[in-house]
Design an enzyme around this catalytic site. Structure first.
Site, PDB file in Angstrom:
ATOM      1  N   LYS A  54       0.804  -1.015  -0.053  1.00  0.00           N
ATOM      2  CA  LYS A  54       0.067   0.104  -0.078  1.00  0.00           C
ATOM      3  C   LYS A  54       0.952   1.213   0.041  1.00  0.00           C
ATOM      4  O   LYS A  54       0.663   2.062  -0.607  1.00  0.00           O
ATOM      5  CB  LYS A  54      -0.829  -0.079   1.182  1.00  0.00           C
ATOM      6  CG  LYS A  54      -1.923   1.103   1.367  1.00  0.00           C
ATOM      7  CD  LYS A  54      -2.802   1.280   0.093  1.00  0.00           C
ATOM      8  CE  LYS A  54      -3.786   2.473   0.242  1.00  0.00           C
ATOM      9  NZ  LYS A  54      -4.924   2.781   1.150  1.00  0.00           N
ATOM     10  N   LYS A  64      -1.350  11.843   5.535  1.00  0.00           N
ATOM     11  CA  LYS A  64      -0.753  10.652   6.546  1.00  0.00           C
ATOM     12  C   LYS A  64      -0.295   9.462   5.944  1.00  0.00           C
ATOM     13  O   LYS A  64       0.733   8.959   6.250  1.00  0.00           O
ATOM     14  CB  LYS A  64      -2.184  10.075   7.294  1.00  0.00           C
ATOM     15  CG  LYS A  64      -1.926   9.060   8.327  1.00  0.00           C
ATOM     16  CD  LYS A  64      -2.487   7.778   7.904  1.00  0.00           C
ATOM     17  CE  LYS A  64      -3.690   7.603   7.489  1.00  0.00           C
ATOM     18  NZ  LYS A  64      -3.986   6.191   6.968  1.00  0.00           N
TER      19      LYS A  64
END
Length: 293
Positions: free
Chosen positions: A170, A238
């Protein structure tokens, strides 16, 4: 199957809904009862806590904001581990640091719970349409058990490797999407500053080697000025922080990620954190004295 789902926000709610549509008995929990209401109306079963939810099922999912949230819903006083029987499988679809996924997996294993880290790509549209990409780390046998549930929510389902490997995949995904979102915004801003229609530029680029899904899908939304969040800017901020932290920990260079991360930092700093990350286009426009709204 009987399955539990924790976290019913932008991504979690349509994911749980697709499990319901596939015929599974879905137990749900969210911090806010109003988040559960639409699913309960369609047949989902509400739980008072993640622990209660885990007592009712052998497989649970979570889709929450960051590692502290994952720890709370899995290892907290009323977390999954407090109610799970030995052999329980918990699948976390949140995007967190690989090291955090490994740490949580180890602590859950001590309590007889197997963790699969299974972050997704595809955004809100992919969650709604059931076409998400799942990148999965953890025990391969547990992955095989859960695969029918993944198939109810996604189209591309890949076991990457041991715990944390899904989160590494990811992070790689966020490098490519984050850098490309910034690049598309930069290209459109250049076209407009030269008096050229960026929509025609996009049409031309889609037919050449510059083609990408980001140019096709996110580029169209930039031109429509549709900044409604499918993936909020603060979330991209983030995720890029995770990329840079992991690169620092591993001692590998990540110069393009660092540049993209600063653009998302600036986007959040400009008060646009709740808009889609494609709103980075507005920053380029403001810097050249353009629209920027």
């Amino acid at each position: 199957m009987d399955v539990g789902f924790i976290g019913l926000g932008l991504m979690g709610r349509p994911m749980a809904l697709n499990l319901l549509r596939a015929g599974h008995r879905v137990h749900v929990w969210a911090r806010r009862s109003e988040s559960m209401a639409p699913l309960i109306a369609l047949g989902a079963i509400a739980a008072d806590s993640p622990a209660e939810l885990a007592r009712a099922v052998r497989i649970t999912f979570s889709m929450v904001a960051d590692a502290p949230d994952v720890e709370e819903v899995t290892l907290g006083e009323h977390g999954v581990a407090a109610g799970a029987q030995p052999g329980h499988i918990h699948v976390d679809c949140s995007t967190i640091a690989p090291e955090a996924a490994r740490r949580i997996a180890a602590r859950l294993a001590e309590r007889g719970v197997c963790l699969l880290d299974a972050p997704v790509s595809g955004g809100e549209i992919g969650a709604i349409e059931g076409t998400l990409t799942f990148m999965v780390g953890g025990d391969e046998a547990a992955f095989a058990t859960v695969r029918p549930l993944f198939e109810a929510m996604g189209r591309t389902i890949t076991w990457i490797g041991e715990s944390g490997a899904g989160q590494v995949a990811k992070a790689c995904n966020q490098i490519l999407t984050g850098v490309t979102v910034v690049a598309v915004a930069e290209a459109f801003n250049l076209a407009r500053s030269e008096g050229v229609d960026p929509s025609r530029v996009r049409t031309a680029l889609l037919g050449g080697s510059a083609y990408s899904r980001v140019l096709e899908n996110h580029g169209a939304r930039m031109l429509e000025r549709n900044f409604r969040p499918g993936f909020k800017a603060w979330m991209h901020q983030k995720d890029m922080r995770i990329v840079l932290d992991e690169a620092h920990r591993s001692g590998v260079p990540a110069p393009l990620s660092a540049v993209a991360a600063q653009w998302f930092n600036a986007l959040v700093g400009a008060g646009l954190g709740e808009e889609d990350s494609i709103a980075v286009l507005k920053l380029f426009e403001q810097m050249r004295g353009g629209q920027g709204r």
